[in-house]
Design an enzyme around this catalytic site. Structure first.
Site, PDB file in Angstrom:
ATOM      1  N   ASN A   7     -51.648  63.183  10.440  1.00  0.00           N
ATOM      2  CA  ASN A   7     -52.601  64.148   9.885  1.00  0.00           C
ATOM      3  C   ASN A   7     -53.521  64.554  11.038  1.00  0.00           C
ATOM      4  O   ASN A   7     -54.500  63.881  11.346  1.00  0.00           O
ATOM      5  CB  ASN A   7     -53.369  63.436   8.758  1.00  0.00           C
ATOM      6  CG  ASN A   7     -54.364  64.345   8.063  1.00  0.00           C
ATOM      7  OD1 ASN A   7     -54.653  65.443   8.535  1.00  0.00           O
ATOM      8  ND2 ASN A   7     -54.896  63.870   6.953  1.00  0.00           N
ATOM      9  N   ARG A  92     -49.082  66.531   8.005  1.00  0.00           N
ATOM     10  CA  ARG A  92     -49.934  67.402   7.193  1.00  0.00           C
ATOM     11  C   ARG A  92     -50.160  68.706   7.963  1.00  0.00           C
ATOM     12  O   ARG A  92     -50.529  68.682   9.134  1.00  0.00           O
ATOM     13  CB  ARG A  92     -51.270  66.746   6.939  1.00  0.00           C
ATOM     14  CG  ARG A  92     -52.209  67.663   6.206  1.00  0.00           C
ATOM     15  CD  ARG A  92     -53.621  67.178   6.309  1.00  0.00           C
ATOM     16  NE  ARG A  92     -54.516  68.086   5.620  1.00  0.00           N
ATOM     17  CZ  ARG A  92     -55.766  68.282   5.977  1.00  0.00           C
ATOM     18  NH1 ARG A  92     -56.260  67.659   7.025  1.00  0.00           N
ATOM     19  NH2 ARG A  92     -56.529  69.105   5.312  1.00  0.00           N
ATOM     20  N   HIS A 181     -56.238  71.623  -0.387  1.00  0.00           N
ATOM     21  CA  HIS A 181     -56.187  70.335  -1.104  1.00  0.00           C
ATOM     22  C   HIS A 181     -54.990  70.269  -2.065  1.00  0.00           C
ATOM     23  O   HIS A 181     -55.020  69.526  -3.054  1.00  0.00           O
ATOM     24  CB  HIS A 181     -57.446  70.106  -1.972  1.00  0.00           C
ATOM     25  CG  HIS A 181     -58.705  69.907  -1.213  1.00  0.00           C
ATOM     26  ND1 HIS A 181     -59.924  70.371  -1.672  1.00  0.00           N
ATOM     27  CD2 HIS A 181     -58.968  69.284  -0.045  1.00  0.00           C
ATOM     28  CE1 HIS A 181     -60.868  70.049  -0.819  1.00  0.00           C
ATOM     29  NE2 HIS A 181     -60.331  69.403   0.194  1.00  0.00           N
ATOM     30  N   ARG A 242     -70.488  73.060   3.704  1.00  0.00           N
ATOM     31  CA  ARG A 242     -70.023  74.447   3.516  1.00  0.00           C
ATOM     32  C   ARG A 242     -70.746  75.094   2.337  1.00  0.00           C
ATOM     33  O   ARG A 242     -70.967  74.442   1.319  1.00  0.00           O
ATOM     34  CB  ARG A 242     -68.515  74.461   3.239  1.00  0.00           C
ATOM     35  CG  ARG A 242     -67.694  74.294   4.488  1.00  0.00           C
ATOM     36  CD  ARG A 242     -66.222  74.134   4.169  1.00  0.00           C
ATOM     37  NE  ARG A 242     -65.802  72.763   4.365  1.00  0.00           N
ATOM     38  CZ  ARG A 242     -64.615  72.268   4.012  1.00  0.00           C
ATOM     39  NH1 ARG A 242     -63.731  73.049   3.432  1.00  0.00           N
ATOM     40  NH2 ARG A 242     -64.327  71.015   4.223  1.00  0.00           N
ATOM     41  N   GLU A 388     -54.670  60.641   0.817  1.00  0.00           N
ATOM     42  CA  GLU A 388     -53.896  61.752   1.365  1.00  0.00           C
ATOM     43  C   GLU A 388     -52.636  61.281   2.104  1.00  0.00           C
ATOM     44  O   GLU A 388     -51.552  61.847   1.933  1.00  0.00           O
ATOM     45  CB  GLU A 388     -54.769  62.558   2.324  1.00  0.00           C
ATOM     46  CG  GLU A 388     -54.122  63.855   2.738  1.00  0.00           C
ATOM     47  CD  GLU A 388     -55.132  64.869   3.213  1.00  0.00           C
ATOM     48  OE1 GLU A 388     -56.063  64.485   3.920  1.00  0.00           O
ATOM     49  OE2 GLU A 388     -54.968  66.049   2.872  1.00  0.00           O
TER      50      GLU A 388
END
Ligand code: ADP
Length: 403
Positions: A7, A92, A181, A242, A388
């Site tokens: 990842n 990923r 996601h 964010r 993940e």
């Protein structure tokens, strides 16, 4: 199957070696702040997971990965003596564009398409591609899979993914909503279906991935029909740093007022806004809850805003679906914060999402998938845990097993 999960981020590398049959993690690696003077990389092997640090100052993410491969072969604690013992690699990849609608085996053709879509995630995709190339060279006989954050959302209908902008921006630059996601939402939906003992195909679910980044997805009969993130992961919910969705006119207004450059504005929206922007202290929900308890008004406001935006997104997806059977909470905040869940669902009881306060707040339940609504809540509320790297390993295993 022994799967190496890679990842690679813009300045980080996370990797795990996972035995999918027994769901065992055999190695964890984390490199952070890569490319800065504070860069560090740690590798830890099961069963002790004692971290050993490596000096990676001046390394790129790809060079950190090369270092990890050396450690995997040379470290006496490593469960493997040769890279040939790894059965598959799962990478990923942040953006899959419109071409990649599912996890994909990386052959020359797929690699070509990956190159074409690099500009959709310029900070992330090129790094992932470089790592893929390095692994193809180092382990030419090991199948490699790309697992995309966006793929699950490729089932969104045009009315959900198109922006009301001049059509030429879609035609020329592929500006549309892609979401993110995706692996987490897919996994959360499947875990919820297992909990409810129903087939995913028969369910309407609203999955809430609430972590540092956050997004909510309407999963109708197993398919994503809408999600809060858009062209980039900046759209939608208020997040750690964010802004999420704001009036786009604010951006040009601030740029004119303060003479900001495009890069400065990007930084403000992605790194200085959200929870951090309101509290001016922390982007971490745990800190903010603590400050609110100590009477900090800005922390309280940040929590109020965060909760309100999550509630509105859940409400809008209730309207978007043909049925809603359950709301599913996952990721750092969704899994661990009984308090935030209580605040969120306090406002949603009238829609038939009725939290059982005791089930919500069971000590020791963290890490256990469970239903936290009252027995006769018309819409169930579930908490499921997410990892993940494990999800990527599973998707890789699924695809490679079919070869
Ligand atoms: P990332 O998007 O970086 O993977 P995570 O899914 O780990 O993020 O979520 C991180 C967020 O979860 C942080 O805001 C953190 O404060 C929050 N979090 C983790 N545990 C708790 C908790 N017990 N209570 C409240 N917030 C929590």
């Amino acid at each position: 199957m022994l799967v190496l999960v890679v990842n690679a981020g813009s300045s980080s590398l996370k990797s795990q070696l996972i035995e999918t049959d027994g769901k065992l993690c055999l190695m964890k690696c984390l490199a952070q702040k890569v490319g800065t003077p504070e860069a560090s990389m740690s590798v830890a092997f099961s069963p002790e997971f004692q971290k050993v640090k490596y000096n990676v100052a001046g390394f790129t993410v790809e060079q950190c990965l090369a270092k990890l491969l050396d450690v995997l072969v040379e470290d006496p604690e490593s469960p493997i003596g040769s890279l040939d013992q790894i059965d598959a690699i799962g990478n990923r990849v942040v953006a899959g564009g419109e071409y990649f609608t599912r996890a994909t085996l990386i052959d020359d053709e797929a690699r070509g398409h990956l190159a074409e879509i690099e500009e959709l995630a310029p900070l992330h995709n090129p790094v992932a591609d470089q790592c893929i190339d390095l692994l193809r060279e180092a382990m030419p006989n090991t199948p490699q899979v790309a697992v995309f954050d966006t793929a699950f959302h490729q089932t969104m209908p045009p009315k959900a993914y198109m922006y009301p902008l001049p059509m030429r921006y879609y035609n020329d630059y592929h500006i549309r909503r892609y979401g993110a996601h995706g692996t987490s939402h897919r996994y959360a939906a499947q875990q919820a279906a297992n909990l409810l003992r129903r087939s995913l195909r028969d369910l309407g679910l609203i999955t809430c991935h609430l972590g540092n980044g956050g997004s909510i997805t309407a999963v109708n009969h197993g398919k994503s029909i809408d999600t809060t993130m858009g062209f980039t992961p900046l759209e939608g919910l208020m997040m750690g740093t964010r802004s999420g969705s704001i009036d786009p006119a604010i951006i040009t207004y601030i740029m004119r007022k303060e003479g900001k450059t495009f890069d400065e504005m990007d930084h403000i929206l992605n790194n200085e806004s959200g929870i951090l922007g309101i509290t001016n202290e922390s982007s971490d929900m745990r800190d903010v809850l603590e400050s609110a308890d100590a009477g900090d008004e800005e922390a309280e406001l940040a929590i109020d805003m965060y909760v309100y935006r999550v509630q509105k997104a859940i409400g809008s997806y209730y309207a978007a679906m043909t049925r809603t059977d359950a709301v599913v909470m996952t990721a750092g905040i969704g899994e661990n914060s009984a308090r935030l869940r209580e605040r969120i669902f306090e406002g949603l009881a009238h829609m038939g999402m009725i939290l059982d306060k005791q089930r919500n707040d069971v000590e020791g339940a963290i890490g256990v998938n469970r239903i936290i609504s009252i027995d006769d809540s018309p819409i169930k509320i579930c908490v499921v845990t997410t990892d993940e790297e494990v999800r990527i390993a599973r998707e890789t295993d699924n695809l490679v097993s079919q070869l």
